[in-house]
Design a protein around this motif. Structure first.
Motif, PDB file in Angstrom:
ATOM      1  N   GLY A 149      40.956  43.883  44.468  1.00 43.79           N
ATOM      2  CA  GLY A 149      39.995  44.423  43.509  1.00 43.79           C
ATOM      3  C   GLY A 149      38.930  45.288  44.128  1.00 43.79           C
ATOM      4  N   GLY A 150      39.046  45.548  45.429  1.00 46.83           N
ATOM      5  CA  GLY A 150      38.088  46.423  46.084  1.00 46.83           C
ATOM      6  C   GLY A 150      36.755  45.777  46.398  1.00 46.83           C
ATOM      7  N   LEU A 151      36.683  44.442  46.334  1.00 47.27           N
ATOM      8  CA  LEU A 151      35.423  43.772  46.639  1.00 47.27           C
ATOM      9  C   LEU A 151      35.152  43.812  48.137  1.00 47.27           C
ATOM     10  CD1 LEU A 151      35.731  40.650  44.313  1.00 47.27           C
ATOM     11  CD2 LEU A 151      34.645  42.844  43.835  1.00 47.27           C
ATOM     12  N   ASP A 179      30.318  36.531  49.011  1.00 39.66           N
ATOM     13  CA  ASP A 179      29.535  36.842  47.815  1.00 39.66           C
ATOM     14  C   ASP A 179      29.782  38.279  47.380  1.00 39.66           C
ATOM     15  OD1 ASP A 179      28.071  38.502  49.497  1.00 39.66           O
ATOM     16  OD2 ASP A 179      26.378  37.126  49.680  1.00 39.66           O
ATOM     17  N   GLY A 180      29.037  38.727  46.369  1.00 41.60           N
ATOM     18  CA  GLY A 180      29.243  40.058  45.822  1.00 41.60           C
ATOM     19  C   GLY A 180      28.961  41.181  46.794  1.00 41.60           C
ATOM     20  N   ASN A 181      28.185  40.903  47.843  1.00 40.71           N
ATOM     21  CA  ASN A 181      27.877  41.917  48.852  1.00 40.71           C
ATOM     22  C   ASN A 181      28.791  41.835  50.073  1.00 40.71           C
ATOM     23  OD1 ASN A 181      25.630  42.940  47.384  1.00 40.71           O
ATOM     24  ND2 ASN A 181      24.398  41.206  48.087  1.00 40.71           N
ATOM     25  N   ALA A 188      36.233  35.869  36.575  1.00 41.48           N
ATOM     26  CA  ALA A 188      34.839  36.137  36.914  1.00 41.48           C
ATOM     27  C   ALA A 188      34.411  35.281  38.095  1.00 41.48           C
ATOM     28  CB  ALA A 188      33.950  35.847  35.712  1.00 41.48           C
ATOM     29  N   ARG A 189      33.506  35.811  38.904  1.00 44.73           N
ATOM     30  CA  ARG A 189      32.998  35.064  40.048  1.00 44.73           C
ATOM     31  C   ARG A 189      32.342  33.774  39.554  1.00 44.73           C
ATOM     32  NH1 ARG A 189      31.962  36.368  45.184  1.00 44.73           N
ATOM     33  NH2 ARG A 189      32.460  38.556  44.793  1.00 44.73           N
ATOM     34  N   TYR A 241      38.723  30.989  40.704  1.00 48.52           N
ATOM     35  CA  TYR A 241      38.458  32.136  41.566  1.00 48.52           C
ATOM     36  C   TYR A 241      39.239  31.929  42.864  1.00 48.52           C
ATOM     37  CZ  TYR A 241      35.456  36.154  42.653  1.00 48.52           C
ATOM     38  OH  TYR A 241      34.970  37.412  42.928  1.00 48.52           O
ATOM     39  N   SER A 242      40.036  32.899  43.269  1.00 49.44           N
ATOM     40  CA  SER A 242      41.052  32.683  44.302  1.00 49.44           C
ATOM     41  C   SER A 242      40.483  32.247  45.642  1.00 49.44           C
ATOM     42  CB  SER A 242      41.880  33.955  44.501  1.00 49.44           C
ATOM     43  OG  SER A 242      42.880  33.737  45.479  1.00 49.44           O
TER      44      SER A 242
END
Length: 471
Positions: A140-142, A158-160, A194-195, A200-201
């Motif tokens: 997903g490009g995270l 985390d998101g960052n 969603a996180r 969540y994998s």
């Protein structure tokens, strides 16, 4: 029976004689008999006296009546009150401990625990080395998922892209069974919840065949693609590897996915190495092994019948120049991985094997000479082989079967019966060279060998010890 009779008659009390209740048709009677209780209630609600009957205190005498029912709000139901003494601190601690234990056990039924136990048994037969192709756009490009320092599933960053210290779970045994199933199925199907969602994998995908990885990775070269390799023996303690067919047998997967392995937890440290796809392209890897280019004969997303394997790819001998080129590419993965990666490179092409499926002596010498400076684990030829025949789908993946055979033959070449014969030849050659230089000849070398002073370390991939001449 009397109650229902009285209830039915009570429905028309107080109505005038002009009120007419139509007689139910035969079809309506059948409908009342067949419809479920819930639906029947919606069609023909029961009398309110039934509600009064349910709310009366147990043990009191109740006589059905046809008078107007008492409103439900006026009916009071009494229950005995039991006052429990406050627990002592020790009891509170014990209660909390028992509650925690029961909560942990509640995650899995006896059947689920047995399935997980059988699944853990299969991890003993997982290939030692697995491969993966990825890029910053994977997952997903995270940020922070696929890096040169490690592979971190979604739940562990985390998101960052910063590593979460306590992210994810240490083991799938710490996750409710059905949650693990939904997580695995969602991961394999590409779903990204969603996180913070329990599913969540916490997995990453790997393969035993490098052909699939290289072919997929080539298309990711311009996106910063990476070719990764893991050593299962050197992964973090809690990081476990599962083969999808085994997960399917355990009820954690809905399709076999023969080519795929799921790794739970971060893959990092001494058991991981990644090299950019572009680096391997620049070093001529895909030129030497064109069968893994995206436009080649086939994509490696599944097993291939032996007949197709033989018809699509001509058998080739080892080439010293090819081994040399591929060795340079394998060295990019570091000394710990150079040998298995080079062996995987060499077995991507279809090779000439004898009727017993063995490589020729000539090919083995070329390969052994190319890796003489590398340590060859003797366990490659034992039950702790690089790839367990019982633990991987060798049938249908001929390049993996060749990889297994090559490393086992290398162990035999370095440690087997042929070592002594080759050592004798080397001793004789060295004796001739020493004699030409006026140094002690074969007799001294024979004596040195008998006294244990002659180096045979060339067979073990370490530097030779100088031979000490005996007077």
């Amino acid at each position: 029976m009397v109650f229902f009779s009285n209830s039915r008659s009570s429905r028309n009390i107080g109505a005038g004689t002009a009120t007419y209740t139509p007689k139910k048709s035969f079809g309506q009677k059948i409908k009342d008999m067949v419809l479920p209780k819930r639906k029947r209630k919606a069609v023909d609600p029961p009398p309110s006296s039934f509600r009064v009957l349910r709310s009366r205190p147990y043990g009191t005498t109740y006589t059905p009546t046809v008078e107007a029912p008492t409103p439900a709000s006026t009916v009071v139901t009494t229950h005995p009150v039991i006052v429990a003494p406050a627990p002592t601190p020790a009891a509170s601690t014990a209660l909390a401990a028992s509650g925690s234990s029961s909560s942990s056990n509640a995650k899995h039924s006896k059947v689920d625990l047995q399935r997980l136990k059988q699944l853990e048994e299969t991890t003993k037969n997982i290939p030692r080395y697995l491969f993966r192709a990825c890029s910053p756009t994977s997952g997903g490009g995270l940020k922070g998922l696929n890096t040169v320092n490690g592979i971190f599933p979604h739940a562990f960053v985390d998101g960052n892209g910063v590593r979460i210290p306590n992210g994810g779970n240490k083991s799938i045994h710490d996750i409710p069974f059905q949650t693990t199933r939904r997580m695995a199925v969602g991961h394999l199907s590409g779903q990204r919840p969603a996180r913070g969602d329990p599913i969540y994998s916490q997995f990453s995908s790997w393969a035993a065949t490098l052909a699939l990885v290289l072919q997929y990775g080539h298309s990711r070269a311009l996106q910063g693609g990476l070719i990764c390799v893991l050593d299962r023996y050197n992964l973090p303690k809690h990081t476990k590897v599962y083969h999808c067919p085994d997960m399917m047998k355990a009820g954690l997967c809905d399709s076999p996915y023969d080519h795929e392995y799921l790794v739970h937890g971060p893959v990092e440290g001494a058991g991981f190495k990644a090299v950019s796809v572009q680096t391997l392209i620049d070093m001529g890897l895909y030129t030497e092994i064109p069968c893994v280019l995206p436009h080649s004969a086939r994509y490696w997303w599944g097993p291939i019948p032996q007949r197709d394997w033989e018809s699509l790819f001509p058998a080739k001998d080892f080439s010293a120049n090819q081994v040399k080129t591929l060795r340079k590419a394998a060295d990019e993965f570091g000394k710990s991985f150079a040998l298995p990666v080079l062996a995987a490179f060499m077995t991507l092409d279809r090779r000439k094997l004898d009727k017993n499926g063995k490589f020729s002596d000539k090919d083995m010498k070329i390969f052994a000479d190319a890796v003489e400076d590398l340590y060859v684990p003797e366990e490659y030829g034992t039950e702790k082989s690089i790839v367990q025949p019982a633990g991987v789908y060798v049938q249908g993946y001929p390049m993996v079967a060749q990889l297994v055979g090559l490393l086992k033959q290398l162990v035999e070449y370095n440690y087997g019966r042929g070592v002594r014969a080759r050592r004798r030849i080397e001793v004789e050659d060295l004796s001739a060279e020493l004699g030409a230089l006026g140094l002690p000849g074969k007799k001294s070398l024979d004596l040195g060998e008998k006294t244990g002073r002659l180096s045979t370390s060339f067979a073990f991939g370490v530097s030779d010890v100088p031979v000490v001449a005996v007077a």
